[in-house]
Design an enzyme around this catalytic site. Structure first.
Site, short mmCIF file in Angstrom:
data_model
loop_
_atom_site.label_atom_id
_atom_site.label_comp_id
_atom_site.label_asym_id
_atom_site.label_seq_id
_atom_site.Cartn_x
_atom_site.Cartn_y
_atom_site.Cartn_z
CE LYS A 1 -2.45 -2.79 -0.44
NZ LYS A 1 -2.43 -4.27 -0.36
N GLY B 1 10.40 -21.11 16.12
CA GLY B 1 9.82 -22.02 17.12
C GLY B 1 9.42 -23.34 16.50
N GLY C 1 0.06 -14.63 -13.22
CA GLY C 1 -1.03 -14.63 -12.25
C GLY C 1 -1.71 -13.27 -12.16
CB ALA C 2 -4.50 -11.71 -13.87
CB ILE D 1 0.26 -10.39 -5.63
CG1 ILE D 1 -0.01 -10.69 -4.14
CG2 ILE D 1 1.70 -9.91 -5.83
CD1 ILE D 1 0.93 -11.70 -3.53
CB VAL E 1 3.58 -20.51 -17.73
CG1 VAL E 1 5.09 -20.34 -17.63
CG2 VAL E 1 2.89 -19.15 -17.64
CB SER F 1 1.64 -12.84 -8.02
OG SER F 1 1.34 -12.36 -9.33
NE ARG G 1 1.50 -15.23 0.97
CZ ARG G 1 2.77 -14.81 0.97
NH1 ARG G 1 3.33 -14.39 -0.13
NH2 ARG G 1 3.47 -14.84 2.09
CG HIS H 1 -24.28 16.48 -0.34
ND1 HIS H 1 -24.24 15.69 -1.46
CD2 HIS H 1 -24.14 17.77 -0.76
CE1 HIS H 1 -24.09 16.46 -2.52
NE2 HIS H 1 -24.02 17.73 -2.12
P1 FAD Z 1 1.97 -14.00 8.41
O1 FAD Z 1 1.66 -12.56 8.28
O2 FAD Z 1 2.62 -14.68 7.27
O3 FAD Z 1 2.89 -14.13 9.70
C1 FAD Z 1 3.48 -15.31 10.09
C2 FAD Z 1 4.77 -15.02 10.82
O4 FAD Z 1 5.24 -16.20 11.45
C3 FAD Z 1 5.91 -14.56 9.90
O5 FAD Z 1 6.61 -13.51 10.51
C4 FAD Z 1 6.79 -15.79 9.80
O6 FAD Z 1 8.13 -15.50 9.49
C5 FAD Z 1 6.63 -16.36 11.19
N1 FAD Z 1 6.94 -17.79 11.31
C6 FAD Z 1 6.66 -18.79 10.44
N2 FAD Z 1 7.04 -19.98 10.96
C7 FAD Z 1 7.59 -19.71 12.18
C8 FAD Z 1 8.15 -20.51 13.19
N3 FAD Z 1 8.19 -21.83 13.08
N4 FAD Z 1 8.63 -19.89 14.30
C9 FAD Z 1 8.56 -18.54 14.44
N5 FAD Z 1 8.03 -17.74 13.51
C10 FAD Z 1 7.53 -18.32 12.40
N6 FAD Z 1 -4.11 -9.13 3.19
C11 FAD Z 1 -5.03 -8.18 3.43
O7 FAD Z 1 -5.96 -8.42 4.19
N7 FAD Z 1 -4.94 -6.94 2.85
C12 FAD Z 1 -3.94 -6.61 2.00
O8 FAD Z 1 -3.89 -5.48 1.50
C13 FAD Z 1 -2.96 -7.60 1.72
N8 FAD Z 1 -1.94 -7.31 0.89
C14 FAD Z 1 -0.99 -8.27 0.65
C15 FAD Z 1 0.02 -7.97 -0.25
C16 FAD Z 1 0.99 -8.92 -0.53
C17 FAD Z 1 2.10 -8.59 -1.50
C18 FAD Z 1 0.94 -10.20 0.12
C19 FAD Z 1 2.00 -11.22 -0.13
C20 FAD Z 1 -0.07 -10.50 1.01
C21 FAD Z 1 -1.05 -9.54 1.27
N9 FAD Z 1 -2.11 -9.81 2.13
C22 FAD Z 1 -3.07 -8.86 2.36
C23 FAD Z 1 -2.23 -11.10 2.83
C24 FAD Z 1 -1.73 -10.97 4.27
O9 FAD Z 1 -0.41 -10.50 4.26
C25 FAD Z 1 -1.82 -12.31 4.98
O10 FAD Z 1 -3.12 -12.82 4.86
C26 FAD Z 1 -1.49 -12.15 6.46
O11 FAD Z 1 -0.19 -11.65 6.63
C27 FAD Z 1 -1.61 -13.50 7.18
O12 FAD Z 1 -1.31 -13.32 8.52
P2 FAD Z 1 -0.73 -14.51 9.40
O13 FAD Z 1 -0.55 -13.95 10.77
O14 FAD Z 1 -1.55 -15.71 9.22
O15 FAD Z 1 0.69 -14.86 8.76
P1 NAI Z 2 -4.30 -15.02 -6.01
O1 NAI Z 2 -4.91 -16.28 -5.61
O2 NAI Z 2 -5.00 -13.74 -5.74
O3 NAI Z 2 -4.02 -15.03 -7.60
C1 NAI Z 2 -3.25 -15.99 -8.22
C2 NAI Z 2 -3.61 -16.02 -9.69
O4 NAI Z 2 -2.65 -16.80 -10.36
C3 NAI Z 2 -4.97 -16.65 -9.95
O5 NAI Z 2 -5.71 -15.83 -10.81
C4 NAI Z 2 -4.62 -18.00 -10.56
O6 NAI Z 2 -5.58 -18.46 -11.47
C5 NAI Z 2 -3.31 -17.67 -11.26
N1 NAI Z 2 -2.44 -18.82 -11.47
C6 NAI Z 2 -2.18 -19.85 -10.64
N2 NAI Z 2 -1.27 -20.68 -11.20
C7 NAI Z 2 -0.95 -20.17 -12.41
C8 NAI Z 2 -0.05 -20.55 -13.42
N3 NAI Z 2 0.69 -21.65 -13.33
N4 NAI Z 2 0.03 -19.80 -14.54
C9 NAI Z 2 -0.72 -18.67 -14.67
N5 NAI Z 2 -1.58 -18.24 -13.71
C10 NAI Z 2 -1.69 -18.97 -12.59
O7 NAI Z 2 -2.83 -15.05 -5.37
P2 NAI Z 2 -1.72 -13.94 -5.25
O8 NAI Z 2 -2.02 -12.78 -6.13
O9 NAI Z 2 -0.44 -14.66 -5.37
O10 NAI Z 2 -1.91 -13.47 -3.76
C11 NAI Z 2 -1.73 -14.41 -2.69
C12 NAI Z 2 -2.65 -14.14 -1.56
O11 NAI Z 2 -2.33 -12.92 -0.92
C13 NAI Z 2 -4.08 -14.07 -1.99
O12 NAI Z 2 -4.75 -15.15 -1.41
C14 NAI Z 2 -4.61 -12.79 -1.46
O13 NAI Z 2 -5.74 -13.00 -0.68
C15 NAI Z 2 -3.50 -12.23 -0.60
N6 NAI Z 2 -3.37 -10.83 -0.99
C16 NAI Z 2 -4.35 -9.97 -0.61
C17 NAI Z 2 -4.31 -8.66 -0.99
C18 NAI Z 2 -5.41 -7.76 -0.61
O14 NAI Z 2 -6.21 -8.15 0.24
N7 NAI Z 2 -5.53 -6.58 -1.17
C19 NAI Z 2 -3.21 -8.11 -1.78
C20 NAI Z 2 -2.25 -9.13 -2.17
C21 NAI Z 2 -2.34 -10.42 -1.76
#
Ligand code: FAD
Ligand code: NAI
Length: 475
Positions: free
Chosen positions: A58, A122, A190-191, A194, A247, A279, A282, A454
């Site tokens: 963001k 951990g 991946g559309a 991300i 791909v 992307s 995950r 408004h």
């Molecule tokens: P995580 O945030 O992944 O935290 C887990 C933590 O545990 C990490 O620090 C990891 O290193 C640690 N860990 C793992 N294993 C161990 C271990 N054995 N011992 C100690 N520590 C450990 N979600 C939204 O809602 N809004 C968004 O705008 C959004 N944007 C995103 C953008 C991107 C680019 C990505 C990749 C994700 C985005 N997400 C978004 C998804 C969001 O980041 C995750 O859903 C969220 O972080 C999950 O929280 P969590 O606590 O489950 O895990």
């Molecule tokens: P995603 O699940 O949003 O999108 C992955 C896309 O890749 C899908 O459209 C899928 O059909 C496509 N795909 C999968 N395999 C493929 C392949 N082999 N070739 C071509 N296309 C393929 O996952 P993304 O974007 O990686 O994000 C991961 C997670 O992080 C999501 O679950 C999302 O919820 C979270 N996230 C949330 C955000 C938010 O809340 N604003 C921002 C970014 C991530």
């Protein structure tokens, strides 16, 4: 002797740190273990969300939006800018400082709530007397015993088979958030969320961005009408999106990355790019947890198997967030963490999985909660739909951002709101009203009867509610 705690939380992301705070508020003696390291090797709690997810993406979206506004929108306001340039390294440095503020905020909250923080990895050792023994390796090496354990270890980016992330040419979200020079050509596989968010960042800054998507439909989980509008707008902005692509290989060289693929029409093609973001979803982080040492049950995806209340197969062991089923969203992780802490304290923690909003922070933003029109059709639910375009909203006109609409779907007989879908300015903020309304099981008429200030974008929500009954005032 091992330090003993009422609760040990594994992972300090939004699921883990929030659970730790709520458990401490409820009087429990809590430890939280997190292994994330900042560039200097220090503790950086907050998980994916804070370090390489929600917050940094963001920050970059905001910087790149400012750039795009200065380039294309300021002139209409009578503001002229000469010599507009982007310093991507400075943009990334600002992003890093935003991340650090959040890391520091969480460390402060741990202290404030008297939570013992351990920086390290951990893992389960064995079932111990009255709980579980957990080993911490890394900076804060220790052996701990927890009466109860919450696993909140999150998720990591999934790589394409045969194309591991090197974070220089083939980038996961980690590398994609740390690019310091705008690539001329950027490829994305991946559309999804991300791909669209980070694709938008680099497109706004001048990269030629192509996204290859495997599925034949664009944003299949978004309401069809909204997804169609989004595709139209993104294409007009210059994002090239190819659907139904397979791909077949990724090669790196001094020149960059070459992706070979077969198009939806069955033609072979190659996408040449300076860098490639992959992307494609995950994977849950369960490797290195030593789940087998205590018999913690994992699912087929490597996720931790839980019931609706986040209970695992082991007594006293819970799991929340990305490491379990359900959408991988920070607010879902956070809700589950709080609910688990409350259940541990004998309270009735609750997460309504039907009311978890989703947001895509592109421009226009896309946000929704509840059912889409295609879902209602599939389920055979009779509904009425009301839409209101931002084009007819005074605040949107003043902002200079009239793309999109608010759409409300309500039950045909009871008028209960079943879904709200927004594409447009600040959709991420507008969706909160819909969540509150739906949590109170509001009808569309309830929303239509509430006085909205408004001029606000939120008036479009009120008008969409009026539109359900075909009586908009301003359209
Ligand atoms: P995580 O945030 O992944 O935290 C887990 C933590 O545990 C990490 O620090 C990891 O290193 C640690 N860990 C793992 N294993 C161990 C271990 N054995 N011992 C100690 N520590 C450990 N979600 C939204 O809602 N809004 C968004 O705008 C959004 N944007 C995103 C953008 C991107 C680019 C990505 C990749 C994700 C985005 N997400 C978004 C998804 C969001 O980041 C995750 O859903 C969220 O972080 C999950 O929280 P969590 O606590 O489950 O895990
Ligand atoms: P995603 O699940 O949003 O999108 C992955 C896309 O890749 C899908 O459209 C899928 O059909 C496509 N795909 C999968 N395999 C493929 C392949 N082999 N070739 C071509 N296309 C393929 O996952 P993304 O974007 O990686 O994000 C991961 C997670 O992080 C999501 O679950 C999302 O919820 C979270 N996230 C949330 C955000 C938010 O809340 N604003 C921002 C970014 C991530």
């Amino acid at each position: 002797m091992a330090d003993s705690f009422d609760v040990i939380v594994l992972g300090g992301g939004p699921g883990g740190y929030t659970a730790a705070i709520r458990a401490a508020q409820l009087g429990m003696n809590v430890a939280c273990i997190d292994d994330w390291k900042n560039a200097k090797g220090g503790a950086a709690p907050g998980g994916t969300c804070t370090n390489v997810g929600c917050i940094p993406s963001k920050a970059l979206l905001q910087s790149s939006e400012h750039f795009e506004q200065a380039e294309h929108a300021f002139a209409a306001h009578g503001i002229s800018v000469q010599g507009l340039k982007i310093d991507a390294a400075q943009m990334v440095a600002r992003k890093d400082s935003v991340v650090k503020q959040n890391n520091d905020g969480i460390l402060y909250l741990f202290k404030k709530n008297k939570i013992r923080f351990f920086h390290g990895h951990g893992s389960f050792v064995k079932a111990a007397d009255g709980g579980y023994e957990i080993a911490v390796t890394g900076a804060d090496k220790a052996t701990l015993v927890g009466r109860q354990v919450i696993v909140a270890t999150g998720s990591s980016a999934r790589a394409l088979p045969g194309a591991p992330f090197d974070e220089k040419l083939i980038l996961s979200n980690d590398g994609a958030l740390a690019i310091t020079k705008v690539p001329k050509k950027l490829g994305i596989i991946g559309a999804g969320v991300i791909g669209l968010e980070l694709g938008s960042v680099w497109r706004r800054l001048g990269a030629d961005v192509t996204i290859l998507e495997g599925l034949p439909t664009f944003l299949g989980n978004v309401d069809d009408q909204i997804a169609k509008e989004a595709r139209k707008v993104f294409t007009k902005q210059g994002l090239k999106i190819e659907l139904g692509v397979k791909v077949t290989g990724v090669k790196t060289s001094k020149k960059g990355v070459a992706v070979s693929y077969t198009s939806a029409e069955g033609k072979d093609g190659t996408l040449a790019a300076d860098q490639l973001i992959v992307s494609i979803g995950r994977v849950p982080n369960t490797e290195g947890l030593d789940a087998d040492k205590v018999g913690l049950k994992l699912g087929e995806r490597g996720d931790i198997t839980v019931d609706d209340a986040c209970r695992t197969n082991l007594p006293g062991v819970w799991a929340v967030g990305d490491v379990v089923r359900g959408p991988m969203l920070a607010h879902k992780a956070d809700e589950e963490g709080v609910a688990v802490a409350e259940r541990m304290a004998g309270q009735h923690g609750h997460v309504d999985f039907n009311l978890v909003p989703a947001v895509i922070y592109t421009s226009p933003e896309i946000a929704w909660v509840g059912k889409s029109e295609q879902q209602l059709k599939k389920e055979g639910v009779a509904y009425r739909a009301g839409t209101f375009p931002f084009m007819a909203n005074g605040r949107a006109r003043a902002l200079g951002d009239t793309t999109g609409m608010v759409k409300i779907l309500a039950d045909a007989s009871t008028d209960e709101v079943l879904g709200v879908h927004v594409i447009g300015p600040l959709a991420s903020e507008l969706i909160a009203e819909a969540c509150v309304a739906m949590a109170f099981r509001a009808s569309s008429e309830d929303i239509a009867r509430v006085c909205h200030a408004h001029p606000t974008l939120a008036e479009a929500t009120k008008e969409a509610a009026l539109a359900v009954d075909k009586r908009t005032i301003n359209f």
